[in-house]
Design a protein around this motif. Structure first.
Motif, short mmCIF file in Angstrom:
data_model
loop_
_atom_site.label_atom_id
_atom_site.label_comp_id
_atom_site.label_asym_id
_atom_site.label_seq_id
_atom_site.Cartn_x
_atom_site.Cartn_y
_atom_site.Cartn_z
N GLU A 192 21.46 49.29 -21.37
CA GLU A 192 20.19 49.78 -22.15
C GLU A 192 18.76 49.41 -21.34
O GLU A 192 18.00 50.08 -21.32
N TYR A 196 17.09 52.71 -20.27
CA TYR A 196 16.07 53.20 -21.28
C TYR A 196 14.73 52.36 -20.93
O TYR A 196 13.81 53.10 -20.66
N ASP A 200 11.48 53.82 -18.70
CA ASP A 200 10.50 54.13 -19.99
C ASP A 200 9.20 53.70 -19.15
O ASP A 200 8.08 54.08 -19.01
N ARG A 203 7.90 55.79 -16.50
CA ARG A 203 7.57 57.08 -17.14
C ARG A 203 6.15 56.58 -17.48
O ARG A 203 5.23 57.43 -17.20
N GLN A 204 5.90 55.52 -17.90
CA GLN A 204 4.42 55.31 -18.46
C GLN A 204 3.48 54.98 -17.07
O GLN A 204 2.56 55.64 -17.34
N TYR A 235 17.69 58.37 -10.14
CA TYR A 235 17.07 58.63 -11.38
C TYR A 235 15.62 59.16 -11.02
O TYR A 235 15.17 60.30 -11.57
N ASP B 213 3.85 57.38 -26.99
CA ASP B 213 3.02 56.24 -26.39
C ASP B 213 1.95 56.56 -25.30
O ASP B 213 1.70 55.88 -24.56
N HIS B 214 1.56 57.88 -25.41
CA HIS B 214 0.61 58.50 -24.56
C HIS B 214 -0.38 59.34 -25.06
O HIS B 214 0.08 59.99 -26.26
N ARG B 315 4.50 64.26 -19.51
CA ARG B 315 5.41 63.27 -19.20
C ARG B 315 5.59 62.57 -20.40
O ARG B 315 5.87 61.38 -20.54
N LYS B 317 8.66 61.24 -23.13
CA LYS B 317 10.00 60.85 -23.04
C LYS B 317 10.94 61.97 -23.06
O LYS B 317 10.95 62.94 -23.93
N ARG B 318 11.94 61.90 -22.36
CA ARG B 318 13.06 62.82 -22.20
C ARG B 318 13.57 62.98 -23.81
O ARG B 318 13.73 64.21 -24.30
#
Lengths: 563, 531
Positions: A192, A196, A200, A203-204, A235, B213-214, B315, B317-318
């Motif tokens: 995890e 995750y 994440d 992604r941010q 990924y 969160d964006h 963007r 989250k998936r």
């Protein structure tokens, strides 16, 4: 509207973090805080982001995620120091212990709190002085080469709370490597924490970028990080399909794996490398292995000699500084301000990887060997032998039929040639027509390398080498500004403040040999006897397939081609 | 001399009694660390690392992860406890305590010369009996808020302080009830946990919608929209500079320009499709339009959307794609080819909240949200982490109850009942095996004992009172932690998960038996094997 083309940096592994630390240090020492200076040629926003912490202070931190094992941070809190969320323990009683305060806050809520604390981690003297505004760190002598225990000891840069990711499953140990196999790295990616949380965080960062160019991934290519980093690249490709510039690195110190002797350690390294190279040939846009040893497959080879440098072969702190200097120079191509769009990361990778030749080699000259009173035109004219030293293990410098991308830095326009009235001899040289550093190098390379294609970028700023960069590796024939001098010797207390450098990425048929030797070594390993790979989920057939693919990949380098 | 030392003279080993002593002392040691954390009155532990990282916790599993366990036996017990957490989300402290106590009780008989095999046989018999008793005391429940509150509260009070536990209980139960459809199993992933370092822990709340969160990345975009259509999509609105972009491949600059323009137009067409739909549906009405994209949106596209008053987020989250579709309705689009109103979701209000460098977007007032968000607040990171761990366990506890459709009376009631029953059962068994059963029965009492100790009562006193009361009552009797007197857990709504108890009984007896049967511990490296 700004048109910064952002890059996200990832660092996997302890040696990668050694290199990364030097690299961020180099970048930060090149920041100029003087508003009157002309804006730097380098666009730092490519790798840095601006933020605000909870005290409304503005921060400027690398767009970086790094991964290391539990226990490697020493004094550094996992969340970094800029955004709070860690306690500084009181040194005396008068100020009141901050721990006690937290405890009291909690006891208001009618629960008992028991404090369990580890002894405070020792701070390196360098770190103590960084917090002390009275001390000028440039004046001190920390002897970092001998007493650095981990990369946080000489970390000058400050990180965002997102940046540091710690693997709790394995413990950091300087004597033995616990995170050993490619397969265990692959397994770790499925937890995890990575699948995750780490994704994440990526992604941010991506969400913040307007025109992201891609990612650069620096990772240890001899242990379990191979699996982790290559899974991460997979990924990135699935999710973002941007350019990925991968830099697998080899540590010059052969730290034994847990429960393994030296031949076994070598075998594990070879297997990890083979699996990683196979995966990289699928996932990376371009990959350039780095290391200061000349061979790394079976036994670690000797240290590569670099002119005017004198470094200890297995010193992590010194060797990583050289590799960081290389990285800072080669990446300039996509970090320049007002750069044409071919200077992007995708362009950089695309240029070098025709015919699926995704593996390229690194070559470096630091300092760029130029006499302090000489012009570039004369310097290149008198040059003999190769321009640079290879920094890719098991690979030599290619000369003919190559594609290369060079970055030159630290050679000012004035040092190019003499003005017309003083030109004398220089007038007769063909290169006298050239008006810029990059043009002159282009011309030189056209003559020196048969049937080759070169791209040259040049920046006038040299690599800054202030502390914590290892100054002791420079021999005394170098001047303060990093040029060579045959007559005057630099005094011991005088430090080199910057060095000119030349870095290159080459795609040549030499790399076919690199892959072939790797394949040969990997094939000799009896994978069935390395139980740890099987235990972590690697099937023998998969290994055989990977080796076959590697051989096919090698064929890309087989035929000499015409441009 | 052990045979291993013939093969490898460097091997370290311990045999028979010595091996057993190693195992028992490890189990006891671990038990000593964890015992003070048991129950709602247990102490919190604040862990401070060498670098100053703080972690505050009461959760057995978190503690085990933070402790750097080197001892092989201890790490085996820790692993059993982690497995307990993975499968049920609760009962980790009890697992450690029970394993330790089983070994301790067995040790008394072993020192008197009883063979470990006989003890383990007793354990097995006792376990089977205990499971039968468990089935007897379980209370079938109706799924309603009151019952679920009871079970969630019992679990949460063992993780955070009581005031906060009450707040979180309500939040967790409401979350589960909101996403539960008919009799289908609940997917806990549809409860998003979002954290904000802000205000205090008791401001943690349930948002019946999604929090992301964006936020928007364009200065002119609306920051708050009401009555909004929500388009969720996974379509790139970003001009990708392709790899053939590099200098070598174009003869002239114009040629390159032309290529770039063609690429750009492709993206623009997509943006125009969104704008056309927005104009068709919203122009002239009160309605507004929000785009939430999993892929990127570049500044030029953002600009075009902002001019139309569309709020656009990139963007995402998936997993939020799925959640958004459940919360707002509509479907997540992978292309804009046939885009129409039926693909869109609806939200009463969508607004942005800025906190330092972080932006949050709230999608609220959805019509029938089947995915919700728990917004965790706290003044600092360690509080937030603590709440997050607690909420995860709270949700699991509720989910367990939904799956079991029954609960067990808590506050040590089951353990006391099982003790009494086992002691009766013991007399019906012939031979030395009954000693094993006795040990098992005694060991079970470790839970009520420590509950009493942690609340400041005398252990022996409490146990005597409880067992006596239990014998007189047909209903199970537990310990009231605020008075120290026996009480009926059902009256106070103190419930435990059936699943958790069952798992504890099973795993503890197995691990304890295994450890008892170990007669040789050895450590030999294989450093000299050739690879």
């Amino acid at each position: 509207m700004s048109t910064t083309r952002e890059v996200i940096a990832l660092q996997f592994g302890n040696y990668s973090n050694y290199i990364g630390t030097h690299w961020w240090n180099i970048q930060e020492s090149s920041f100029s805080y003087n508003p009157e200076d002309a804006p730097s040629e380098i666009n730092h926003d490519v790798l840095y982001r601006e933020g605000v912490n909870l005290n409304k202070q503005v921060t400027y931190t690398p767009r970086l995620l790094l991964v290391d094992l539990d226990g490697s941070l020493k004094h550094l809190p996992r969340e970094g120091e800029l955004y709070g969320n860690s306690v500084k323990r009181a040194t005396d009683d008068s100020a009141g212990d901050p721990l006690k305060k937290i405890k009291e806050d909690l006891e208001d809520l009618s629960t008992d709190v028991e404090i369990v604390q580890q002894p405070q981690a020792d701070k390196h003297d360098f770190q103590k002085d960084l917090e002390n505004p009275v001390v000028d760190i440039q004046e001190q002598n920390y002897n970092l080469a001998d007493n650095v225990e981990t990369w946080t000891d000489y970390l000058y840069a400050r990180y965002h709370p997102r940046t540091v990711n710690i693997i709790n499953e394995y413990k950091y140990d300087t004597e033995k490597q616990t995170f050993d196999t490619f397969s265990s790295g692959v397994q770790l990616w499925k937890t995890e924490q990575f699948e995750y949380d780490f994704c994440d965080k990526i992604r941010q960062y991506v969400e913040e970028c307007d025109y992201m160019q891609g990612t650069q991934v620096l990772f240890d290519c001899f242990n379990g990080y191979t699996g982790l980093a290559t899974e991460c690249m997979e990924y990135l490709n699935d999710e973002y399909s941007k350019a990925i510039f991968a830099i697998p690195v080899y540590s010059p110190r052969n730290t034994l794996f847990e429960n393994a002797d030296e031949p076994m350690t070598d075998s594990i390294r070879v297997v990890n490398s083979a699996l990683a190279f196979h995966k990289l040939s699928e996932q990376a846009s371009l990959f350039v292995p780095l290391g200061t040893c000349d061979r790394v497959w079976r036994q670690l080879g000797a240290a590569r000699p670099l002119s005017a440098l004198n470094y200890k072969a297995d010193n992590l702190y010194q060797t990583s500084a050289i590799l960081a200097g290389y990285l800072d120079t080669i990446t300039l191509r996509y970090r320049l301000r007002n750069a044409p769009s071919a200077y992007s990361l995708a362009g950089f990778c695309g240029d070098l990887t025709n015919y699926g030749r995704k593996l390229a080699s690194a070559a470096f000259a630091m300092p760029f060997p130029m006499q302090h009173d000489m012009d570039l035109i004369d310097c290149l004219d008198k040059f003999e032998g190769p321009l640079f030293t290879s920094l890719t293990p098991n690979c030599n410098i290619g000369t003919d039929y190559i594609i290369q991308s060079l970055c030159v830095r630290g050679i000012a326009r004035e040092r190019l040639k003499q003005p017309l009235e003083k030109a004398k001899e220089q007038m007769r040289m063909a290169a006298y027509k050239c008006d810029s550093v990059s043009e002159m190098f282009q011309l030189y390379l056209q003559c020196a390398n048969h049937a080759s294609m070169s791209h040259v970028a040049s920046v006038s700023m040299a690599i800054p080498t202030r502390i914590p960069f290892p100054n002791e590796i420079f021999t005394d024939e170098m001047t303060k500004l990093g040029f060579l001098s045959t007559t005057a010797r630099r005094l011991a207390e005088e430090k080199v403040v910057s060095v000119p450098a030349l870095a290159a990425v080459q795609s040549s048929s030499e790399l076919g040999d690199t892959l072939e030797t790797l394949h040969r070594e990997a094939k000799r390993v009896k994978i069935a006897k390395l139980h740890r790979f099987r235990a972590a989920g690697l099937e023998e057939d998969d290994y055989r397939d990977a080796l076959e693919q590697l051989l096919l990949f090698k064929d890309n380098y087989e035929d000499n081609f015409e441009l | 001399m052990a045979s291993i030392s013939l093969l490898n003279p460097k091997a370290e080993f311990a045999r028979a009694a010595q091996a057993l002593a190693i195992n028992i002392s490890a189990a006891k040691g671990l038990q000593d660390v964890m015992r003070t954390n048991l129950g709602p009155k247990g102490t919190m532990k604040m862990l401070v690392s060498g670098a100053g990282d703080i972690k505050i916790t009461k959760d057995g599993n978190v503690l085990l992860h933070e402790m750097q366990i080197q001892h092989p036996t201890a790490s085996m017990i820790a692993r059993a406890s982690t497995a307990q957490d993975d499968s049920t989300g609760d009962g980790t402290t009890s697992t450690v305590l029970l394993i330790g106590e089983l070994l301790k009780q067995a040790d008394i008989f072993l020192t008197e010369g009883l063979h470990p095999r006989i003890v383990t046989e007793g354990f097995e018999k006792a376990r089977n009996k205990a499971l039968a008793i468990l089935d007897d005391v379980k209370i079938p429940i109706e799924i309603n808020k009151k019952n679920l509150m009871g079970i969630a509260n019992t679990s949460l009070r063992t993780k955070v302080h009581p005031g906060l536990a009450d707040v979180l209980t309500e939040v967790c139960v409401d979350a589960i009830l909101a996403i539960r459809k008919d009799e289908k199993p609940v997917d806990l992933h549809m409860v998003e946990l979002m954290e904000m370092q802000h205000k205090t822990a008791t401001d943690t709340s349930l948002i019946r919608g999604i929090v992301m969160d964006h936020g928007t990345r364009h200065p002119d975009m609306p920051k708050r929209l009401e009555n909004a259509y929500v388009l969720t999509c996974n379509v790139s609105l970003e001009y990708e500079k392709s790899e053939v972009n590099s200098g070598f491949f174009y003869k002239t600059a114009e040629e390159r320009e032309k290529f770039v323009r063609a690429e750009r137009e492709f993206i623009d067409q997509r943006v125009q499709k969104i704008i056309a739909l927005k104009r068709k549906l919203c122009d002239g009405t009160e309605k507004t339009f929000v785009v939430i994209n999993q892929k990127g949106i570049d500044p030029m596209s953002l600009d075009a959307l902002a001019k139309e008053g569309i709020m656009a987020l990139r963007r995402a989250k998936r997993r939020n794609m799925e959640r958004l579709a459940l919360a707002c309705g509509g479907t997540a689009m992978n292309s804009f080819d046939d885009l129409d109103e039926s693909n869109l979701g609806y939200a009463g209000v969508v607004y942005e909240h800025v906190l330092g460098e972080n932006k949050y977007t709230f999608v609220e007032e959805c019509k029938n949200p089947q995915s919700v968000t728990i917004l965790i607040k706290g003044p600092n990171k360690h509080t937030i982490v603590q709440i997050k761990d607690a909420i995860r366990d709270g949700l699991r506890a509720i989910n367990n109850a939904l799956l079991d459709k029954c609960v067990i009376p808590g506050a040590g009631a089951f353990e006391v009942r099982a003790y009494n029953e086992l002691m009766k059962y013991k007399d019906t068994v012939k031979g030395k095996v009954r000693l094993g059963i006795q040990a098992f029965a005694e060991a079970l009492l470790v839970v009520p004992k420590n509950l009493a100790i942690n609340s400041g009562y005398d252990a022996q006193d409490t146990i005597v009172k409880l067992t006596e009361e239990d014998r007189l009552n047909p209903e199970p009797i537990g310990l009231d932690l605020s008075t120290g007197e026996p009480m009926k857990p059902v009256d106070m709504s103190v419930y435990d998960n059936y699943l958790v108890k069952k798992q504890i009984l099973n795993s503890c007896s197995v691990i304890a038996s295994n450890l008892l049967l170990v007669d040789e511990v050895m450590r030999a490296g294989m450093t000299s094997l050739k690879g």
